[in-house]
Design an enzyme around this catalytic site. Structure first.
Site, PDB file in Angstrom:
ATOM      1  N   ALA A  32       0.838  -1.206   0.000  1.00 20.95           N
ATOM      2  CA  ALA A  32       0.000   0.000   0.000  1.00 20.95           C
ATOM      3  C   ALA A  32       0.872   1.256   0.000  1.00 20.95           C
ATOM      4  O   ALA A  32       0.621   2.206  -0.754  1.00 20.95           O
ATOM      5  CB  ALA A  32      -0.923  -0.001   1.220  1.00 20.95           C
ATOM      6  N   GLU A 129      -8.112 -20.746  -3.818  1.00 18.07           N
ATOM      7  CA  GLU A 129      -7.881 -20.601  -2.370  1.00 18.07           C
ATOM      8  C   GLU A 129      -9.220 -20.656  -1.654  1.00 18.07           C
ATOM      9  O   GLU A 129     -10.284 -20.610  -2.295  1.00 18.07           O
ATOM     10  CB  GLU A 129      -7.119 -19.301  -2.059  1.00 18.07           C
ATOM     11  CG  GLU A 129      -5.653 -19.394  -2.448  1.00 18.07           C
ATOM     12  CD  GLU A 129      -4.826 -18.178  -2.055  1.00 18.07           C
ATOM     13  OE1 GLU A 129      -5.308 -17.346  -1.267  1.00 18.07           O
ATOM     14  OE2 GLU A 129      -3.699 -18.072  -2.553  1.00 18.07           O
ATOM     15  N   HIS A 245      -4.074 -17.675  10.355  1.00 18.36           N
ATOM     16  CA  HIS A 245      -3.955 -18.522   9.159  1.00 18.36           C
ATOM     17  C   HIS A 245      -3.921 -19.970   9.627  1.00 18.36           C
ATOM     18  O   HIS A 245      -3.172 -20.314  10.547  1.00 18.36           O
ATOM     19  CB  HIS A 245      -2.677 -18.171   8.395  1.00 18.36           C
ATOM     20  CG  HIS A 245      -2.650 -18.730   7.005  1.00 18.36           C
ATOM     21  ND1 HIS A 245      -2.520 -20.074   6.749  1.00 18.36           N
ATOM     22  CD2 HIS A 245      -2.766 -18.129   5.803  1.00 18.36           C
ATOM     23  CE1 HIS A 245      -2.545 -20.276   5.434  1.00 18.36           C
ATOM     24  NE2 HIS A 245      -2.694 -19.109   4.841  1.00 18.36           N
ATOM     25  N   ARG A 291     -11.490 -19.371   6.006  1.00 20.37           N
ATOM     26  CA  ARG A 291     -10.442 -19.571   7.009  1.00 20.37           C
ATOM     27  C   ARG A 291     -10.958 -19.728   8.431  1.00 20.37           C
ATOM     28  O   ARG A 291     -10.461 -20.535   9.205  1.00 20.37           O
ATOM     29  CB  ARG A 291      -9.524 -18.361   7.007  1.00 20.37           C
ATOM     30  CG  ARG A 291      -8.291 -18.645   6.298  1.00 20.37           C
ATOM     31  CD  ARG A 291      -7.422 -17.462   6.218  1.00 20.37           C
ATOM     32  NE  ARG A 291      -6.742 -17.625   4.948  1.00 20.37           N
ATOM     33  CZ  ARG A 291      -5.885 -16.780   4.453  1.00 20.37           C
ATOM     34  NH1 ARG A 291      -5.618 -15.672   5.094  1.00 20.37           N
ATOM     35  NH2 ARG A 291      -5.309 -17.013   3.318  1.00 20.37           N
ATOM     36  N   HIS A 352      -2.070 -13.766  11.464  1.00 18.67           N
ATOM     37  CA  HIS A 352      -1.659 -13.580  10.066  1.00 18.67           C
ATOM     38  C   HIS A 352      -2.071 -12.227   9.513  1.00 18.67           C
ATOM     39  O   HIS A 352      -1.330 -11.607   8.762  1.00 18.67           O
ATOM     40  CB  HIS A 352      -2.299 -14.713   9.252  1.00 18.67           C
ATOM     41  CG  HIS A 352      -1.965 -14.703   7.799  1.00 18.67           C
ATOM     42  ND1 HIS A 352      -0.684 -14.899   7.340  1.00 18.67           N
ATOM     43  CD2 HIS A 352      -2.739 -14.529   6.699  1.00 18.67           C
ATOM     44  CE1 HIS A 352      -0.682 -14.857   6.011  1.00 18.67           C
ATOM     45  NE2 HIS A 352      -1.913 -14.613   5.609  1.00 18.67           N
ATOM     46  N   GLU A 376      -3.018  -2.863   5.489  1.00 16.61           N
ATOM     47  CA  GLU A 376      -3.477  -3.580   6.682  1.00 16.61           C
ATOM     48  C   GLU A 376      -3.786  -2.656   7.855  1.00 16.61           C
ATOM     49  O   GLU A 376      -4.643  -2.959   8.684  1.00 16.61           O
ATOM     50  CB  GLU A 376      -2.434  -4.635   7.076  1.00 16.61           C
ATOM     51  CG  GLU A 376      -2.949  -5.620   8.114  1.00 16.61           C
ATOM     52  CD  GLU A 376      -2.029  -6.809   8.322  1.00 16.61           C
ATOM     53  OE1 GLU A 376      -1.114  -7.024   7.499  1.00 16.61           O
ATOM     54  OE2 GLU A 376      -2.227  -7.525   9.324  1.00 16.61           O
ATOM     55  N   ARG A 387     -11.415 -11.998   6.533  1.00 17.83           N
ATOM     56  CA  ARG A 387     -10.911 -11.602   5.212  1.00 17.83           C
ATOM     57  C   ARG A 387     -10.876 -12.790   4.249  1.00 17.83           C
ATOM     58  O   ARG A 387     -10.408 -13.878   4.600  1.00 17.83           O
ATOM     59  CB  ARG A 387      -9.499 -11.034   5.369  1.00 17.83           C
ATOM     60  CG  ARG A 387      -8.848 -10.591   4.091  1.00 17.83           C
ATOM     61  CD  ARG A 387      -7.455 -10.077   4.367  1.00 17.83           C
ATOM     62  NE  ARG A 387      -6.612 -11.118   4.918  1.00 17.83           N
ATOM     63  CZ  ARG A 387      -5.811 -11.903   4.193  1.00 17.83           C
ATOM     64  NH1 ARG A 387      -5.746 -11.747   2.889  1.00 17.83           N
ATOM     65  NH2 ARG A 387      -5.079 -12.817   4.781  1.00 17.83           N
ATOM     66  N   SER A 392      -5.931  -9.127   0.462  1.00 15.66           N
ATOM     67  CA  SER A 392      -5.219  -8.034   1.139  1.00 15.66           C
ATOM     68  C   SER A 392      -4.216  -7.335   0.230  1.00 15.66           C
ATOM     69  O   SER A 392      -4.118  -6.103   0.254  1.00 15.66           O
ATOM     70  CB  SER A 392      -4.533  -8.529   2.410  1.00 15.66           C
ATOM     71  OG  SER A 392      -3.851  -9.714   2.162  1.00 15.66           O
TER      72      SER A 392
HETATM   73  C1  SIN Z   1      -1.740 -17.712   1.671  1.00  9.55           C
HETATM   74  O1  SIN Z   1      -0.933 -17.795   0.755  1.00  9.55           O
HETATM   75  O2  SIN Z   1      -2.322 -18.670   2.159  1.00  9.55           O
HETATM   76  C2  SIN Z   1      -1.993 -16.376   2.259  1.00  9.55           C
HETATM   77  C3  SIN Z   1      -2.949 -15.658   1.429  1.00  9.55           C
HETATM   78  C4  SIN Z   1      -3.588 -14.594   2.265  1.00  9.55           C
HETATM   79  O3  SIN Z   1      -3.449 -14.576   3.474  1.00  9.55           O
HETATM   80  O4  SIN Z   1      -4.307 -13.792   1.687  1.00  9.55           O
END
Ligand code: SIN
Length: 542
Positions: A32, A129, A245, A291, A352, A376, A387, A392
């Site tokens: 950022a 993801e 995380h 998550r 995280h 952040e 999130r 991010s």
């Molecule tokens: C990851 O690579 O798992 C992190 C991605 C994230 O936290 O946005």
């Protein structure tokens, strides 16, 4: 809670002060800050202050990538829906709309700037993801996305722009005059104090993951920007929401190695000690559930089995593929004696991403005139209570750019340059605490937060943590003039705010889990907790 004393960071004596003056002062050098500095320098006289080297940022550790609707089966509409779904009812829809609509253009600009995103047959490779309904995550260098993007932006900063960069410059506090942010006071590598005056200040200092004992964040992530914005009287929001995380290497290292969610996106499993998958049947997306859902289930399994970690199993995936697709993770594990191809890897959740931050409007403007926040440290509202993965870096790009556009408007209106500011610094030079005492206190704070203010909290545990932090502070001398001491007090400030905010939210939502209020309560809690120094009470539900 007792606020940190307003001027504690400046007990460095009243020796010679150096003065500089700019149009724009950017504090922090992650995605950022870099985006804001490179953009603003096209028209304005810009300086950037970073407390460590430019490559020592959370951005450089980012593995997964940048989420952006750029694939043939994707659309901003779908990305919008996924972000809201993950955000557990607290996203700001207008901010999310801007994020998903402006994101693809910002990614294309990064490519023009020299970022080499991974492509196959000319097309961007898109990764899967957690909680994304389609593969959407643009990546670079396999799992080295943050360092590839960061390097390209640093190159643009150093070679193509006229930004004056000061590395190793620890910002103590923002300077406020007549209710307006007019610059910052910083401590340089040789112990010199500098007053940097500016017509606008952009706070881009990243997160505060270091308030916990286990974190994927670099050691510089001590919430300095959060704490200085608090002391400057900015309105803060969502401070109870720290995202953990799910798959960090289970180890005592600080920071610990991140095992990107993209591993699960490519088919790796989460298993218990007996090798049994435990996300199946919990959520339709199994290991790729949002998550917060994954972390919650991991905690249940750990409690059930009386263990402090679970395992990530990628042994059924081809070894050549793993090595090539995940060079950072594969190499990092090999260095530490693990074999991703042949053995299950011990993992546990680690702090995280701090969702809580300085409230901004859609242009990055905070409640303090002249002060912007991006990345952040900000709370734009795009993340809600949880999130969405890889949103991010995107937020840093999109809102960093929006800050630049607003700065152009602000500075065109020729706000007068600030030449002098009454500083009111204490003239005493306190001795403070020695390095060993500060390091020990920092470690105690981190352990306490993990024990009583971490993934699962209760009224009792939060109160215990507040009590223990008060005892810890009482054992210390008021701070002298060393960056490590300031970091400790910044951690303490944010840790307390997090605990108080977490005590106020009497429900479980997104990343905030209360054992004494285990359900989500939309009737009472579809709202934010805000905080501001000087309010009575200082932390309050809206
Ligand atoms: C990851 O690579 O798992 C992190 C991605 C994230 O936290 O946005």
């Amino acid at each position: 809670m007792g606020p940190a004393p307003r001027n504690y960071l400046a007990a460095c004596g009243d020796g010679d002060l150096r003065y500089s003056s700019y149009d724009v002062l950017v504090i922090g050098g992650g995605i950022a800050g870099l985006t804001a500095a490179v953009g603003a320098a096209r028209r304005w006289n810009v300086a950037m202050l970073t407390k460590a080297g430019l490559e020592n940022t959370t951005t450089f550790l980012a593995q997964g990538g940048v989420a952006a609707a750029m694939g043939p089966f994707d659309s901003p509409e779908l990305h919008f829906a996924d972000t809201l779904e993950a955000g557990a009812g607290l996203c700001d829809e207008e901010a999310v709309r801007l994020l998903v609509e402006e994101g693809p253009e910002r990614v294309r600009e990064l490519e023009h700037l020299g970022t080499r995103f991974d492509r196959r047959a000319g097309e961007l490779v898109l990764a899967s993801e957690g909680a994304h309904s389609v593969p959407r995550v643009v990546r670079a260098g396999g799992d080295a996305t943050g360092s590839v993007i960061g390097s390209a932006l640093i190159q643009a900063l150093i070679s193509g722009s006229r930004v004056e960069v000061h590395e190793g410059e620890f910002v103590l506090d923002l300077l406020i005059a007549d209710g307006r942010c007019v610059g910052a006071l910083s401590l340089g590598p040789e112990g010199e104090l500098t007053v940097s005056l500016a017509r606008a200040v952009v706070l881009a200092t990243g997160g505060a993951g270091q308030i916990y004992a286990n974190t994927t964040n670099p050691i510089v992530a001590t919430g300095d920007g959060h704490a200085m914005a608090w002391r400057a009287g900015a309105v803060m929001r969502d401070l109870e929401f720290m995202q953990f995380h799910p798959t960090a290497l289970h180890s005592d290292e600080n920071p610990t190695l991140l095992l990107t969610e993209a591993l699960r996106g490519e088919g790796a499993w989460l298993v218990d000690g007996a090798g049994r998958r435990f996300m199946e049947g919990v959520h339709p997306l199994a290991e790729l559930a949002p998550r917060d859902v994954v972390v919650r289930r991991m905690k249940e399994v750990m409690v059930r089995d009386g263990v402090d970690h679970v395992e990530l199993d990628a042994t059924h995936l081809a070894c050549d593929f793993l090595r090539e697709r995940f060079p950072t993770v594969h190499g990092g594990l090999t260095e530490r004696g693990f074999d991703l191809c042949r053995e299950r890897i011990p993992v546990s959740p680690a702090s995280h991403y701090y969702i809580g931050g300085v409230v901004t409007d859609l242009w990055g403007r905070t409640s303090v005139p002249g002060l912007y926040a991006a990345g952040e440290v900000s709370s734009t509202g795009v993340h809600g209570a949880n999130r969405l993965a890889s949103n991010s870096l995107l937020e840093g790009l999109v809102f960093g750019d929006r800050v630049v556009r607003d700065l152009d408007r602000l500075l065109e209106r020729a706000e007068p340059s600030v030449r002098k500011v009454k500083l009111d610094l204490p003239t005493e030079s306190r001795r403070g605490n020695d390095q060993a005492a500060t390091a020990a206190a920092t470690q105690r704070l981190r352990l306490e937060m993990s024990r009583n203010g971490g993934i699962v909290r209760s009224r009792e545990s939060l109160q215990q943590a507040l009590g223990h932090l008060a005892e810890l502070e009482a054992e210390l001398q008021p701070p002298g003039c060393a960056a490590t001491e300031f970091e400790f007090y910044n951690l303490l400030t944010i840790a307390r705010l997090l605990l108080v905010a977490a005590g106020i939210r009497e429900e479980s939502r997104g990343v905030h889990l209360r054992s004494d209020f285990p359900e989500r309560d939309n009737e009472d809690w579809q709202r934010h907790v805000r905080a501001r120094l000087g309010w009575d009470p200082e932390v309050v539900a809206e």
